[in-house]
Design a protein around this motif. Structure first.
Motif, PDB file in Angstrom:
ATOM      1  N   ALA A   1       1.132  -1.118  -0.023  1.00 30.49           N
ATOM      2  CA  ALA A   1       0.184  -0.267   0.364  1.00 30.49           C
ATOM      3  C   ALA A   1       0.517   1.267  -0.351  1.00 30.49           C
ATOM      4  O   ALA A   1       0.376   2.438  -1.091  1.00 30.49           O
ATOM      5  N   MET A   2       1.803   1.509   0.981  1.00 29.38           N
ATOM      6  CA  MET A   2       3.100   2.006   0.985  1.00 29.38           C
ATOM      7  C   MET A   2       3.563   3.026  -0.610  1.00 29.38           C
ATOM      8  O   MET A   2       3.457   3.475  -0.288  1.00 29.38           O
ATOM      9  N   ALA A   3       4.139   1.905  -1.156  1.00 27.64           N
ATOM     10  CA  ALA A   3       4.869   1.525  -2.418  1.00 27.64           C
ATOM     11  C   ALA A   3       4.104   1.937  -3.484  1.00 27.64           C
ATOM     12  O   ALA A   3       3.768   2.925  -4.378  1.00 27.64           O
ATOM     13  N   GLU A   4       2.327   2.102  -3.497  1.00 24.61           N
ATOM     14  CA  GLU A   4       1.392   2.014  -3.746  1.00 24.61           C
ATOM     15  C   GLU A   4       0.902   3.792  -3.979  1.00 24.61           C
ATOM     16  O   GLU A   4      -0.149   4.558  -4.579  1.00 24.61           O
ATOM     17  N   LEU A   5       1.079   4.465  -3.040  1.00 22.50           N
ATOM     18  CA  LEU A   5       0.337   6.019  -2.529  1.00 22.50           C
ATOM     19  C   LEU A   5       0.701   6.874  -3.570  1.00 22.50           C
ATOM     20  O   LEU A   5       1.985   7.184  -4.234  1.00 22.50           O
ATOM     21  N   SER A   6      -0.472   7.755  -3.882  1.00 24.30           N
ATOM     22  CA  SER A   6       0.070   8.596  -4.762  1.00 24.30           C
ATOM     23  C   SER A   6       1.090   9.946  -3.784  1.00 24.30           C
ATOM     24  O   SER A   6       1.239   9.821  -2.742  1.00 24.30           O
ATOM     25  N   THR A   7       1.878  11.202  -4.752  1.00 22.09           N
ATOM     26  CA  THR A   7       2.318  12.045  -4.142  1.00 22.09           C
ATOM     27  C   THR A   7       1.449  12.291  -3.248  1.00 22.09           C
ATOM     28  O   THR A   7       2.077  13.065  -1.759  1.00 22.09           O
ATOM     29  N   GLU A   8       0.411  13.446  -2.942  1.00 22.02           N
ATOM     30  CA  GLU A   8      -1.381  13.337  -2.052  1.00 22.02           C
ATOM     31  C   GLU A   8      -0.968  12.995  -1.267  1.00 22.02           C
ATOM     32  O   GLU A   8      -1.551  13.262   0.196  1.00 22.02           O
ATOM     33  N   ASP A   9      -1.609  11.271  -1.153  1.00 22.67           N
ATOM     34  CA  ASP A   9      -1.831  10.385   0.039  1.00 22.67           C
ATOM     35  C   ASP A   9      -0.717  10.488   0.617  1.00 22.67           C
ATOM     36  O   ASP A   9      -0.303  10.106   1.823  1.00 22.67           O
ATOM     37  N   LEU A  10       0.860  10.804  -0.133  1.00 24.70           N
ATOM     38  CA  LEU A  10       2.281  10.442   0.791  1.00 24.70           C
ATOM     39  C   LEU A  10       2.393  12.159   1.678  1.00 24.70           C
ATOM     40  O   LEU A  10       2.369  11.650   2.911  1.00 24.70           O
ATOM     41  N   GLN A  11       1.454  12.649   0.824  1.00 21.99           N
ATOM     42  CA  GLN A  11       1.845  13.693   1.674  1.00 21.99           C
ATOM     43  C   GLN A  11       0.513  14.307   2.764  1.00 21.99           C
ATOM     44  O   GLN A  11       0.258  14.215   4.604  1.00 21.99           O
ATOM     45  N   GLU A  12      -0.576  13.185   2.379  1.00 23.02           N
ATOM     46  CA  GLU A  12      -1.545  12.992   3.964  1.00 23.02           C
ATOM     47  C   GLU A  12      -1.022  12.181   5.148  1.00 23.02           C
ATOM     48  O   GLU A  12      -0.692  12.746   6.469  1.00 23.02           O
ATOM     49  N   ALA A  13      -0.190  11.561   4.158  1.00 23.29           N
ATOM     50  CA  ALA A  13       0.970  10.097   5.855  1.00 23.29           C
ATOM     51  C   ALA A  13       1.839  11.442   5.849  1.00 23.29           C
ATOM     52  O   ALA A  13       1.229  11.230   7.371  1.00 23.29           O
TER      53      ALA A  13
ATOM     54  N   ILE B   1      12.541   8.949  -0.127  1.00 25.60           N
ATOM     55  CA  ILE B   1      13.119   8.420   1.078  1.00 25.60           C
ATOM     56  C   ILE B   1      12.034   8.027   2.500  1.00 25.60           C
ATOM     57  O   ILE B   1      11.693   7.883   3.220  1.00 25.60           O
ATOM     58  N   VAL B   2      11.242   9.779   2.017  1.00 23.88           N
ATOM     59  CA  VAL B   2      10.032   9.883   3.450  1.00 23.88           C
ATOM     60  C   VAL B   2       9.287   8.853   3.034  1.00 23.88           C
ATOM     61  O   VAL B   2       8.707   7.693   3.652  1.00 23.88           O
ATOM     62  N   ARG B   3       9.100   7.860   1.305  1.00 23.50           N
ATOM     63  CA  ARG B   3       7.511   6.662   1.787  1.00 23.50           C
ATOM     64  C   ARG B   3       8.662   5.675   2.390  1.00 23.50           C
ATOM     65  O   ARG B   3       8.080   4.702   3.063  1.00 23.50           O
ATOM     66  N   ALA B   4       9.609   5.471   1.876  1.00 26.67           N
ATOM     67  CA  ALA B   4      10.244   4.304   3.277  1.00 26.67           C
ATOM     68  C   ALA B   4      10.885   4.571   4.639  1.00 26.67           C
ATOM     69  O   ALA B   4      10.436   3.242   5.328  1.00 26.67           O
TER      70      ALA B   4
ATOM     71  N   VAL C   1      18.810  14.898   8.690  1.00 23.64           N
ATOM     72  CA  VAL C   1      18.045  15.831   8.118  1.00 23.64           C
ATOM     73  C   VAL C   1      19.467  16.358   7.306  1.00 23.64           C
ATOM     74  O   VAL C   1      19.234  17.325   6.303  1.00 23.64           O
ATOM     75  N   LYS C   2      20.372  16.942   7.814  1.00 23.03           N
ATOM     76  CA  LYS C   2      21.645  17.968   7.125  1.00 23.03           C
ATOM     77  C   LYS C   2      21.951  17.058   6.090  1.00 23.03           C
ATOM     78  O   LYS C   2      22.329  17.462   4.824  1.00 23.03           O
ATOM     79  N   GLU C   3      21.787  15.686   6.547  1.00 24.32           N
ATOM     80  CA  GLU C   3      22.849  15.062   4.689  1.00 24.32           C
ATOM     81  C   GLU C   3      21.441  14.869   3.758  1.00 24.32           C
ATOM     82  O   GLU C   3      21.461  15.231   2.634  1.00 24.32           O
ATOM     83  N   ARG C   4      20.059  15.093   3.601  1.00 20.78           N
ATOM     84  CA  ARG C   4      18.771  14.803   3.433  1.00 20.78           C
ATOM     85  C   ARG C   4      19.191  16.538   2.809  1.00 20.78           C
ATOM     86  O   ARG C   4      18.204  16.215   1.695  1.00 20.78           O
ATOM     87  N   ILE C   5      18.974  17.614   3.170  1.00 23.32           N
ATOM     88  CA  ILE C   5      17.990  18.642   2.405  1.00 23.32           C
ATOM     89  C   ILE C   5      18.796  18.495   1.029  1.00 23.32           C
ATOM     90  O   ILE C   5      17.691  19.454   0.428  1.00 23.32           O
ATOM     91  N   GLY C   6      19.391  18.265   1.104  1.00 21.77           N
ATOM     92  CA  GLY C   6      20.145  18.251  -0.159  1.00 21.77           C
ATOM     93  C   GLY C   6      19.336  17.406  -1.542  1.00 21.77           C
ATOM     94  O   GLY C   6      20.300  18.263  -2.263  1.00 21.77           O
ATOM     95  N   ASN C   7      18.982  16.657  -0.871  1.00 26.80           N
ATOM     96  CA  ASN C   7      18.733  15.739  -1.753  1.00 26.80           C
ATOM     97  C   ASN C   7      17.141  16.702  -2.802  1.00 26.80           C
ATOM     98  O   ASN C   7      16.894  17.228  -2.122  1.00 26.80           O
TER      99      ASN C   7
END
Length: 184
Positions: free
Chosen positions: A57-69, A149-152, A135-141
């Motif tokens: 289910a997580m793998a199939e979430l849309s960007t909007e669904d991910l934002q809701e999560a 990464i957030v999905r994972a 957060v320091k490492e990921r802010i440049g992604n």
């Protein structure tokens, strides 16, 4: 209890009325679509089956669904008031210095400006310093990379929360490590 076994709590979850099961799933993840997909898969024979359904289910979430999560997670260092699960999840920041807390706040604001949501990490076993470094490492992604990464990270958090849900009442919660799902 191994995830492949069927704890009594899984039977209770499978037997819940739809609205009660939906409410229990919303405690684990704020995405309505994720919850709908898990509800549609009931009954689950094993905890592994439930966790695999969560992953799918997580793998199939849309960007909007991910934002809701993501919207269901408070910033790291600021657990939801009166929510023991939120406090447990943020245990790694409990003893953080004022300096580290201020730095995390500043980093989270910069992250939010860049990506439009709080920094999210599965914080199980992580110290405040490790979360700061992440957060320091990921802010440049690039945004696309950060979204995955957030999905994972959400997937990891959901697995921990679902395992707790089906194990609830079967064994004590004492001495558990916090899981994060929260942001800096």
């Amino acid at each position: 209890m191994s995830p492949s076994s069927s704890p009594p709590g899984l039977g209770r979850f499978n037997a819940l009325e739809r609205h009660a099961a939906d409410a229990a799933l919303r405690e684990a993840c704020a995405s309505a679509e994720w919850g709908r997909r898990l509800l549609a898969g009931r009954p689950y024979a094993t905890t592994d089956d439930l966790l695999l359904a969560s992953d799918a289910a997580m793998a199939e979430l849309s960007t909007e669904d991910l934002q809701e999560a993501v919207s269901g997670h408070p910033p790291i260092g600021r657990p939801k008031p009166g929510d023991p699960a939120s406090a447990r999840e943020q245990r790694g920041m409990a003893g953080a210095s004022d300096e580290l807390r201020a730095e995390m706040l500043e980093l989270n604001l910069a992250y939010q400006d860049r990506f439009g949501h709080v920094f999210l990490i599965c914080a199980t076993g992580l110290t405040g310093e490790q979360m700061r470094d992440a957060v320091k490492e990921r802010i440049g992604n690039p945004p696309e990379r950060e979204r995955e990464i957030v999905r994972a990270e959400l997937g990891k958090i959901n697995r921990i929360r679902l395992t707790r849900l089906v194990d609830e009442g079967d064994e004590g919660d004492e001495g558990e490590e916090g899981e994060g799902g929260t942001s800096a």
